[in-house]
Design a protein around this motif. Structure first.
Motif, PDB file in Angstrom:
ATOM      1  N   ALA A 189       0.813  -1.217   0.000  1.00  0.00           N
ATOM      2  CA  ALA A 189       0.000   0.000   0.000  1.00  0.00           C
ATOM      3  C   ALA A 189       0.849   1.271   0.000  1.00  0.00           C
ATOM      4  O   ALA A 189       0.481   2.273  -0.628  1.00  0.00           O
ATOM      5  N   LEU A 190       1.997   1.233   0.694  1.00  0.00           N
ATOM      6  CA  LEU A 190       2.791   2.447   0.914  1.00  0.00           C
ATOM      7  C   LEU A 190       4.158   2.424   0.234  1.00  0.00           C
ATOM      8  O   LEU A 190       4.937   3.358   0.404  1.00  0.00           O
ATOM      9  N   HIS A 191       4.466   1.353  -0.505  1.00  0.00           N
ATOM     10  CA  HIS A 191       5.734   1.238  -1.245  1.00  0.00           C
ATOM     11  C   HIS A 191       6.934   1.368  -0.306  1.00  0.00           C
ATOM     12  O   HIS A 191       7.863   2.153  -0.543  1.00  0.00           O
ATOM     13  N   LEU A 192       6.931   0.570   0.748  1.00  0.00           N
ATOM     14  CA  LEU A 192       7.985   0.621   1.743  1.00  0.00           C
ATOM     15  C   LEU A 192       9.214  -0.157   1.293  1.00  0.00           C
ATOM     16  O   LEU A 192       9.118  -1.121   0.534  1.00  0.00           O
ATOM     17  N   SER A 193      10.365   0.236   1.811  1.00  0.00           N
ATOM     18  CA  SER A 193      11.600  -0.509   1.588  1.00  0.00           C
ATOM     19  C   SER A 193      11.562  -1.794   2.417  1.00  0.00           C
ATOM     20  O   SER A 193      10.748  -1.926   3.348  1.00  0.00           O
ATOM     21  N   PRO A 194      12.451  -2.766   2.130  1.00  0.00           N
ATOM     22  CA  PRO A 194      12.485  -3.989   2.938  1.00  0.00           C
ATOM     23  C   PRO A 194      12.675  -3.714   4.430  1.00  0.00           C
ATOM     24  O   PRO A 194      12.005  -4.315   5.267  1.00  0.00           O
ATOM     25  N   GLN A 195      13.587  -2.790   4.771  1.00  0.00           N
ATOM     26  CA  GLN A 195      13.824  -2.503   6.190  1.00  0.00           C
ATOM     27  C   GLN A 195      12.631  -1.794   6.831  1.00  0.00           C
ATOM     28  O   GLN A 195      12.277  -2.067   7.978  1.00  0.00           O
ATOM     29  N   ASP A 196      11.996  -0.876   6.099  1.00  0.00           N
ATOM     30  CA  ASP A 196      10.807  -0.206   6.643  1.00  0.00           C
ATOM     31  C   ASP A 196       9.656  -1.199   6.815  1.00  0.00           C
ATOM     32  O   ASP A 196       8.874  -1.094   7.761  1.00  0.00           O
ATOM     33  N   THR A 197       9.566  -2.147   5.896  1.00  0.00           N
ATOM     34  CA  THR A 197       8.557  -3.200   6.027  1.00  0.00           C
ATOM     35  C   THR A 197       8.788  -3.992   7.299  1.00  0.00           C
ATOM     36  O   THR A 197       7.855  -4.257   8.074  1.00  0.00           O
ATOM     37  N   LEU A 198      10.040  -4.371   7.545  1.00  0.00           N
ATOM     38  CA  LEU A 198      10.377  -5.118   8.752  1.00  0.00           C
ATOM     39  C   LEU A 198      10.077  -4.298  10.000  1.00  0.00           C
ATOM     40  O   LEU A 198       9.483  -4.807  10.957  1.00  0.00           O
ATOM     41  N   ARG A 199      10.465  -3.016  10.003  1.00  0.00           N
ATOM     42  CA  ARG A 199      10.217  -2.166  11.175  1.00  0.00           C
ATOM     43  C   ARG A 199       8.720  -2.057  11.471  1.00  0.00           C
ATOM     44  O   ARG A 199       8.313  -1.994  12.634  1.00  0.00           O
ATOM     45  N   THR A 200       7.918  -2.049  10.437  1.00  0.00           N
ATOM     46  CA  THR A 200       6.473  -2.004  10.631  1.00  0.00           C
ATOM     47  C   THR A 200       5.983  -3.204  11.422  1.00  0.00           C
ATOM     48  O   THR A 200       5.112  -3.080  12.285  1.00  0.00           O
ATOM     49  N   THR A 201       6.565  -4.369  11.162  1.00  0.00           N
ATOM     50  CA  THR A 201       6.096  -5.587  11.834  1.00  0.00           C
ATOM     51  C   THR A 201       6.359  -5.569  13.333  1.00  0.00           C
ATOM     52  O   THR A 201       5.628  -6.205  14.095  1.00  0.00           O
ATOM     53  N   TRP A 202       7.396  -4.846  13.777  1.00  0.00           N
ATOM     54  CA  TRP A 202       7.695  -4.818  15.214  1.00  0.00           C
ATOM     55  C   TRP A 202       6.599  -4.096  15.993  1.00  0.00           C
ATOM     56  O   TRP A 202       6.487  -4.262  17.203  1.00  0.00           O
ATOM     57  N   MET A 203       5.812  -3.271  15.317  1.00  0.00           N
ATOM     58  CA  MET A 203       4.819  -2.424  15.987  1.00  0.00           C
ATOM     59  C   MET A 203       3.465  -3.097  16.171  1.00  0.00           C
ATOM     60  O   MET A 203       2.599  -2.584  16.884  1.00  0.00           O
ATOM     61  N   ILE A 204       3.236  -4.227  15.529  1.00  0.00           N
ATOM     62  CA  ILE A 204       1.894  -4.785  15.422  1.00  0.00           C
ATOM     63  C   ILE A 204       1.535  -5.620  16.648  1.00  0.00           C
ATOM     64  O   ILE A 204       2.222  -6.579  16.990  1.00  0.00           O
ATOM     65  N   ARG A 205       0.455  -5.248  17.309  1.00  0.00           N
ATOM     66  CA  ARG A 205       0.031  -5.936  18.526  1.00  0.00           C
ATOM     67  C   ARG A 205      -0.721  -7.232  18.208  1.00  0.00           C
ATOM     68  O   ARG A 205      -1.343  -7.361  17.156  1.00  0.00           O
ATOM     69  N   ASN A 206      -0.663  -8.146  19.141  1.00  0.00           N
ATOM     70  CA  ASN A 206      -1.418  -9.389  19.006  1.00  0.00           C
ATOM     71  C   ASN A 206      -2.915  -9.114  18.943  1.00  0.00           C
ATOM     72  O   ASN A 206      -3.445  -8.331  19.730  1.00  0.00           O
ATOM     73  N   SER A 207      -3.574  -9.736  18.001  1.00  0.00           N
ATOM     74  CA  SER A 207      -5.020  -9.668  17.717  1.00  0.00           C
ATOM     75  C   SER A 207      -5.466  -8.293  17.233  1.00  0.00           C
ATOM     76  O   SER A 207      -6.658  -8.029  17.155  1.00  0.00           O
ATOM     77  N   SER A 208      -4.516  -7.426  16.879  1.00  0.00           N
ATOM     78  CA  SER A 208      -4.895  -6.153  16.251  1.00  0.00           C
ATOM     79  C   SER A 208      -5.298  -6.411  14.802  1.00  0.00           C
ATOM     80  O   SER A 208      -4.991  -7.466  14.230  1.00  0.00           O
TER      81      SER A 208
END
Length: 241
Positions: A189-208
């Motif tokens: 959706a946002l055309h993120l780089s591989p590292q930005d994609t990975l950083r996004t995953t660290w933020m995601i809460r369980n069952s969100s």
């Protein structure tokens, strides 16, 4: 426009011998999600999950909450493309070499092994794990027998395309998976780089859940909401692992 909800699985059994099952807290998180959506009368035309037990259990518990409320919930379809990247294999095969060659990871590994406080043990593991995965995504850690980050992203993205293209116009869909899959959708959706994609995953809460709008006619895929958790209204229910 169609609506696609991507749900990260509820808390699994982190640092236990079998990680791939929901914890008691995870079962509560999943039930709260189903109850919240049922109260909001959010109805899905199609539901699928990744193949892991934690994916399927989260979807199953959400479905139970719907049925208890008298609201239909489609039988989830298991789609292999929505499996998570092979974090366990990266950890098992990549960590020993880094422990030998990288002083920071060696010290974190020592602290992790010597930790007696569960919270400190978890914190040391997360720091060590994130450093390892970051180096793997960057290509500094090469594991020929393990699916690469680029291969994982391409596989998950193909799965998203197949699932959306099979839907009717204006349908509402749900996918239960892991943080990596949601990161791939964010990158799409946002055309993120591989590292930005990975950083996004660290933020995601369980069952969100994260919501995207899509159109098969003009190949549109747009982020609407990210990492939402209105059903987790108590701080004790908020987890990342």
């Amino acid at each position: 426009m169609g609506r696609l909800f991507l749900i990260r699985h509820a808390q699994a059994s982190f640092l236990e011998q079998n990680y791939d099952k929901l914890s008691a807290l995870g079962e509560t998180q999943a039930l709260r999600l189903g109850q919240h959506w049922a109260q909001q009368k959010i109805v899905f035309d199609g539901v699928c999950s990744g193949p892991r037990v934690r994916h399927k259990e989260t979807a199953k518990i959400v479905g139970v909450a719907y049925r208890d409320a008298g609201i239909p919930f489609p039988e989830p379809v298991v789609i292999p493309e929505f499996d998570e990247y092979q974090a366990e294999a990266v950890l098992k095969q990549g960590l020993p070499g880094l422990v030998e060659s990288n002083s920071k990871i060696r010290e974190l590994h020592r602290q992790y092994q010597n930790s007696t406080n569960p919270e400190q043990r978890l914190a040391n593991f997360e720091k060590m794990f994130e450093m390892l995965i970051t180096k793997w995504v960057d290509g500094e850690v090469v594991l020929p027998a393990v699916e690469s980050w680029a291969e994982f992203c391409a596989r998950a993205d193909r799965g998203l395309s197949k699932w959306m293209s099979a839907s009717g116009r204006g349908q509402q869909l749900a996918i239960f998976g892991s943080a990596g899959l949601i990161g791939v959708a964010m990158a799409r959706a946002l055309h993120l780089s591989p590292q930005d994609t990975l950083r996004t995953t660290w933020m995601i809460r369980n069952s969100s859940f994260s919501e995207f709008l899509f159109s098969n006619i003009n190949d549109r895929f747009t982020l609407s909401t990210f990492n939402s958790f209105p059903h987790l209204d108590d701080v004790s229910l908020l987890t990342y692992r």
